[in-house]
Design an enzyme around this catalytic site. Structure first.
Site, PDB file in Angstrom:
ATOM      1  CD  GLU A  59     -14.019  -5.669 -50.806  1.00 37.23           C
ATOM      2  OE1 GLU A  59     -14.371  -6.841 -51.009  1.00 37.23           O
ATOM      3  OE2 GLU A  59     -13.525  -4.960 -51.699  1.00 37.23           O
ATOM      4  CE  LYS A  61     -24.230  -0.381 -45.888  1.00 35.28           C
ATOM      5  NZ  LYS A  61     -24.684   0.834 -45.197  1.00 35.28           N
ATOM      6  CE  LYS A 118       1.478  -0.255 -55.038  1.00 33.33           C
ATOM      7  NZ  LYS A 118       1.366  -0.558 -53.599  1.00 33.33           N
ATOM      8  CD  GLU A 162       6.968  -2.526 -56.685  1.00 30.35           C
ATOM      9  OE1 GLU A 162       6.146  -1.673 -56.272  1.00 30.35           O
ATOM     10  OE2 GLU A 162       6.662  -3.670 -57.043  1.00 30.35           O
ATOM     11  CG  ASN A 183       6.835  -4.406 -53.097  1.00 24.52           C
ATOM     12  OD1 ASN A 183       6.527  -4.548 -51.909  1.00 24.52           O
ATOM     13  ND2 ASN A 183       5.960  -4.510 -54.076  1.00 24.52           N
ATOM     14  CD  GLU A 214       7.414   0.382 -53.667  1.00 21.10           C
ATOM     15  OE1 GLU A 214       6.529  -0.409 -54.047  1.00 21.10           O
ATOM     16  OE2 GLU A 214       8.212   0.902 -54.448  1.00 21.10           O
ATOM     17  CB  SER A 215       4.997  -3.944 -48.967  1.00 18.06           C
ATOM     18  OG  SER A 215       4.410  -3.635 -50.207  1.00 18.06           O
TER      19      SER A 215
END
Length: 253
Positions: A59, A61, A118, A162, A183, A214-215
């Site tokens: 983010e 460079k 993914k 998912e 998820n 997931e998450s």
């Protein structure tokens, strides 16, 4: 569907599929076996994610990250995940919104762990774009899950289907999928709730599938909570980007 997802799909359609890539069966790696080995070693099986957009250096460079340096970054993370006990690596390959690439999946696989591709797969043609051990199939995209599961298997990949609702769970269980991911992030609202997994897991456990949470795993307590609710493995995303060594905090049983 959330407008972000619509934008991703639109960009994917405009970009078109990459060239077909095939690979020999003897190179395939098994997530279920890798997770079982992690448990024997006293670890919670974690699928650690490489998500380029979440890397601070990418983010700050972006112009400094040429192709070679980007792959070095991916390789460093992949090796560190293996070192700190991950059972597999999830690689974001979507380039427009997540700054991923197919090359990242190839590079990550050199660390020796199973690799999950993914991405937002909506066309069977996408399945043959890159070598991977597993491929994410998102029920919310309203694809023909039966057909996509079979197509992924024909190409030597294990589909990870998912879901994040009861309806999607029933669709997934009606297929031959052996691995289902729940998820905790709602793709329509983008809100995260660990109770999603707790609510949907019993149905999947009764069906005997390998279950991935997931998450939303931000702490050792979250990780243990998901395991107690029936998770066979956890897919952990940007929480690890502060440093792969955080695996040591999350995956101790």
């Amino acid at each position: 569907m959330h407008s972000l997802i619509d934008g991703i799909l639109e960009a994917s359609r405009a970009r078109g599929p990459a060239a077909t890539e095939l690979w020999p069966a003897e190179e395939r790696r098994d997530l279920v076996a890798s997770a079982a080995e992690a448990k024997r070693n006293g670890l919670i099986p974690i699928i650690a994610e490489i998500k380029p957009k979440a890397l601070i250096i990418a983010e700050i460079k972006p112009k400094a990250l040429g192709r070679t340096l980007a792959q070095e970054e991916v390789a460093t993370y992949a090796r560190a995940y293996a070192q700190y006990g991950a059972c597999a690596i999830s690689v974001l390959t979507e380039p427009t919104h997540f700054k991923g690439s197919l090359e990242n999946a190839r590079t990550a696989r050199r660390a020796g762990l199973p690799v999950l591709r993914k991405d937002f797969i909506f066309s069977e043609v996408q399945l043959s774009e890159v070598q991977a051990d597993l491929v994410l199939l998102i029920a919310a995209l309203d694809i023909d899950l039966d057909r996509f599961v079979a197509a992924a298997r024909d190409l030597g990949m294990e589909p990870l289907v998912e879901v994040h609702s009861e309806k999607e769970m029933e669709r997934a269980l009606s297929t031959e999928a052996r691995i289902i991911g729940i998820n905790n992030r709602n793709l329509k609202t983008l809100e995260v709730d660990l109770e999603t997994f707790e609510r949907l897991a019993p149905r999947a456990r009764d069906a005997g599938v390998f279950l991935v949470a997931e998450s939303g795993v931000h702490s050792p307590e979250d990780a243990v909570r998901m395991v107690r609710a029936g998770a066979d493995a956890l897919l952990v995303g940007t929480e690890l980007m502060a440093g792969p060594e955080r695996l040591g905090e999350l995956n101790r049983l």
